[in-house]
Write an enzyme that holds these catalytic residues in place. Sequence first.
Site, PDB file in Angstrom:
ATOM      1  N   LYS A  30       0.864  -1.182   0.000  1.00  0.00           N
ATOM      2  CA  LYS A  30       0.000   0.000   0.000  1.00  0.00           C
ATOM      3  C   LYS A  30       0.899   1.230   0.000  1.00  0.00           C
ATOM      4  O   LYS A  30       1.487   1.589   1.012  1.00  0.00           O
ATOM      5  CB  LYS A  30      -0.919   0.054   1.223  1.00  0.00           C
ATOM      6  CG  LYS A  30      -1.990   1.123   1.037  1.00  0.00           C
ATOM      7  CD  LYS A  30      -2.436   1.803   2.323  1.00  0.00           C
ATOM      8  CE  LYS A  30      -1.570   2.930   2.782  1.00  0.00           C
ATOM      9  NZ  LYS A  30      -1.482   4.118   1.903  1.00  0.00           N
ATOM     10  N   GLY A  71       7.085   5.075   8.078  1.00  0.00           N
ATOM     11  CA  GLY A  71       6.225   6.254   8.169  1.00  0.00           C
ATOM     12  C   GLY A  71       6.340   6.870   9.547  1.00  0.00           C
ATOM     13  O   GLY A  71       7.359   6.717  10.230  1.00  0.00           O
ATOM     14  N   GLU A  97       9.943   1.251  10.505  1.00  0.00           N
ATOM     15  CA  GLU A  97      10.945   2.313  10.357  1.00  0.00           C
ATOM     16  C   GLU A  97      10.195   3.612  10.568  1.00  0.00           C
ATOM     17  O   GLU A  97       9.446   4.047   9.690  1.00  0.00           O
ATOM     18  CB  GLU A  97      11.539   2.297   8.936  1.00  0.00           C
ATOM     19  CG  GLU A  97      12.250   1.023   8.569  1.00  0.00           C
ATOM     20  CD  GLU A  97      13.571   0.841   9.299  1.00  0.00           C
ATOM     21  OE1 GLU A  97      13.979   1.754  10.042  1.00  0.00           O
ATOM     22  OE2 GLU A  97      14.174  -0.226   9.123  1.00  0.00           O
ATOM     23  N   CYS A 138      13.726  10.729   7.144  1.00  0.00           N
ATOM     24  CA  CYS A 138      13.760  10.441   8.577  1.00  0.00           C
ATOM     25  C   CYS A 138      15.185  10.378   9.091  1.00  0.00           C
ATOM     26  O   CYS A 138      15.408  10.261  10.294  1.00  0.00           O
ATOM     27  CB  CYS A 138      13.002   9.160   8.879  1.00  0.00           C
ATOM     28  SG  CYS A 138      13.464   7.841   7.790  1.00  0.00           S
ATOM     29  N   GLU A 197      10.631  16.227  14.535  1.00  0.00           N
ATOM     30  CA  GLU A 197      11.239  16.189  13.217  1.00  0.00           C
ATOM     31  C   GLU A 197      10.638  17.329  12.380  1.00  0.00           C
ATOM     32  O   GLU A 197       9.428  17.349  12.168  1.00  0.00           O
ATOM     33  CB  GLU A 197      10.855  14.841  12.611  1.00  0.00           C
ATOM     34  CG  GLU A 197      11.833  14.249  11.702  1.00  0.00           C
ATOM     35  CD  GLU A 197      11.467  12.813  11.344  1.00  0.00           C
ATOM     36  OE1 GLU A 197      12.365  12.098  10.935  1.00  0.00           O
ATOM     37  OE2 GLU A 197      10.289  12.417  11.461  1.00  0.00           O
TER      38      GLU A 197
HETATM   39  P1  ADP Z   1       3.554  10.929   6.805  1.00  0.00           P
HETATM   40  O1  ADP Z   1       3.131  11.828   7.927  1.00  0.00           O
HETATM   41  O2  ADP Z   1       4.965  11.004   6.466  1.00  0.00           O
HETATM   42  O3  ADP Z   1       2.642  10.961   5.610  1.00  0.00           O
HETATM   43  P2  ADP Z   1       2.258   8.551   7.676  1.00  0.00           P
HETATM   44  O4  ADP Z   1       2.697   7.641   8.762  1.00  0.00           O
HETATM   45  O5  ADP Z   1       0.978   9.289   7.870  1.00  0.00           O
HETATM   46  O6  ADP Z   1       3.480   9.496   7.428  1.00  0.00           O
HETATM   47  O7  ADP Z   1       2.147   7.777   6.305  1.00  0.00           O
HETATM   48  C1  ADP Z   1       2.976   6.705   5.931  1.00  0.00           C
HETATM   49  C2  ADP Z   1       2.120   5.634   5.284  1.00  0.00           C
HETATM   50  O8  ADP Z   1       1.166   5.183   6.247  1.00  0.00           O
HETATM   51  C3  ADP Z   1       1.306   6.100   4.081  1.00  0.00           C
HETATM   52  O9  ADP Z   1       1.240   5.055   3.143  1.00  0.00           O
HETATM   53  C4  ADP Z   1      -0.063   6.363   4.679  1.00  0.00           C
HETATM   54  O10 ADP Z   1      -1.109   6.240   3.750  1.00  0.00           O
HETATM   55  C5  ADP Z   1      -0.143   5.246   5.701  1.00  0.00           C
HETATM   56  N1  ADP Z   1      -1.094   5.461   6.782  1.00  0.00           N
HETATM   57  C6  ADP Z   1      -1.441   6.614   7.385  1.00  0.00           C
HETATM   58  N2  ADP Z   1      -2.368   6.392   8.350  1.00  0.00           N
HETATM   59  C7  ADP Z   1      -2.603   5.056   8.363  1.00  0.00           C
HETATM   60  C8  ADP Z   1      -3.449   4.181   9.125  1.00  0.00           C
HETATM   61  N3  ADP Z   1      -4.221   4.651  10.091  1.00  0.00           N
HETATM   62  N4  ADP Z   1      -3.421   2.870   8.839  1.00  0.00           N
HETATM   63  C9  ADP Z   1      -2.639   2.387   7.869  1.00  0.00           C
HETATM   64  N5  ADP Z   1      -1.820   3.137   7.124  1.00  0.00           N
HETATM   65  C10 ADP Z   1      -1.797   4.455   7.363  1.00  0.00           C
END
Ligand code: ADP
Length: 492
Positions: A187, A240, A262, A296, A393
């Site tokens: 995803k 993320g 990570e 990061c 960050e």
């Molecule tokens: P950033 O703030 O850098 O966008 P995120 O952690 O929000 O970091 O996003 C990293 C990945 O996690 C993306 O693919 C995002 O779509 C996904 N993501 C964000 N929220 C959720 C969630 N609640 N469940 C699963 N995946 C998520």
Amino acid sequence: MDSRFDRSLLRDADLLREDLFIDGAWTPGSGGERTEVVDPATGVVIARMASAAAADVERAITTADAAAPAWGRLPAPARSRILRRWYDLIVEHADDLATILTAEQGKPFAEARGEILYGAGFVEWYAEECKRTYGDVIPTNVEGRRLLTLRQPVGVTAAITPWNFPSAMILRKAGPALAAGCPMIIKPAEETPLSATALAELAVRAGIPRGVLSVVPGPPVLVGEILTSHAAVRALSFTGSTEVGKLLMAQSARTVKKVALELGGNAPLIVFDDADLDAAVAGAMASKFRNAGQTCVCANRLLVQSGIHDAFVKRLQVAIEALTVGNGFEEGSEQGPLISEAAIEKVQRHIGDAVEGGASVLSGGRRHSLGQTFFEPTLLIGVHRDMLVANEETFGPVAAVLKFETEDEAVDVANDTPFGLAAYFFTTDLGRMWRVGENLEFGVVGVNTGLISYEGAPFGGVKESGVGREGSRHGIDEFTELKYLCVDGLAG
Ligand code: ADP
């Protein structure tokens, strides 16, 4: 499709895919929804990506589960050859893949191309490594008995990846997962799904069997919930934010999946009085301004010892003011736009808070005259450890300089964070190199360098920066289980 991606920029326009990739085929999915993909440098909608509904994600899992036994049983050299073909195709199409990456993410083309080759390196490295995922023969404890270990694929795996390295973060997970014999469902981030589907197109051409690799962009909460709740998914690899990582770890606990996370960092970069000034400035620039500060492992806090402080700041300012900000497709562009308006707001909030607390802006500090989400490369001095910029960050082009007096103080400030991903320090003193290297509570430490990434080395964090490692012989462990075979009845 009325997307406005300029396909004439691509030598192979078939790499631009706006559908889901499930069971070896492209599909618009069953939800009928599409998500706009926007070029952050221009604000133009360049694609409308299909968005997975629950049934699509479930089908990706079912087909991955069906593909798992045959893929896992394939002899390692055969899997290796297929992965090697994928690597060759990625390298062959590096320019097109970089074009797609720059268009959806904004980073300068040369940096995007560098990311493609860096990511491809993981596929190449693990194509080799899968021939060496050895088990052991353990000296027996009982006569007539033999003890063995086998490394076996964990089963279906899932990857959830971010927008800051839309290609490399996928390859660094899919490389070892597929090499270990595991199917993977990816995803990608909603901002940057085109890099993911382009890689899937090349996976088909490489002969990766159907079901072994799927790409399901879609609503993060929905897709994340299905991937983490489904019992057939045995491992999750996520890159993320720490916040989402904690959530996914908790969700994965329901079916006790292996998780590799990570997460965020708050990297210190320490410059000691005895540092080589050229190396320190070059390292700080490389670590801080890569991807406009949106990684990061970007130095978030520049800790500079008082004796070298003024000379370092002067040189850093010259380097910062020489940076060329521009659209990633423009020749010579070194810093592209930030990913979103929210990213700009965070940078502004950090600068505002620092200035309020007494820090000074020596360069930049404002939105760039190019508009959109471009921001001026910024130098802040007089930063203190209690300011936002030193605790969160920033994820933007802001070099925040803190002055310190002693080695103990530097290490204490550096470790004073719940995060522990990357740290850097510059010194020419051999004793200090060991002391500080050992005392920093971070998973990755760069000494006299600002660039540490390499597929052959283990990357990962401690504390709230994550669990597990990517890259190196350790990275494949996230996708294998260690089985112990105890064979008795062998006495003559
Ligand atoms: P950033 O703030 O850098 O966008 P995120 O952690 O929000 O970091 O996003 C990293 C990945 O996690 C993306 O693919 C995002 O779509 C996904 N993501 C964000 N929220 C959720 C969630 N609640 N469940 C699963 N995946 C998520």
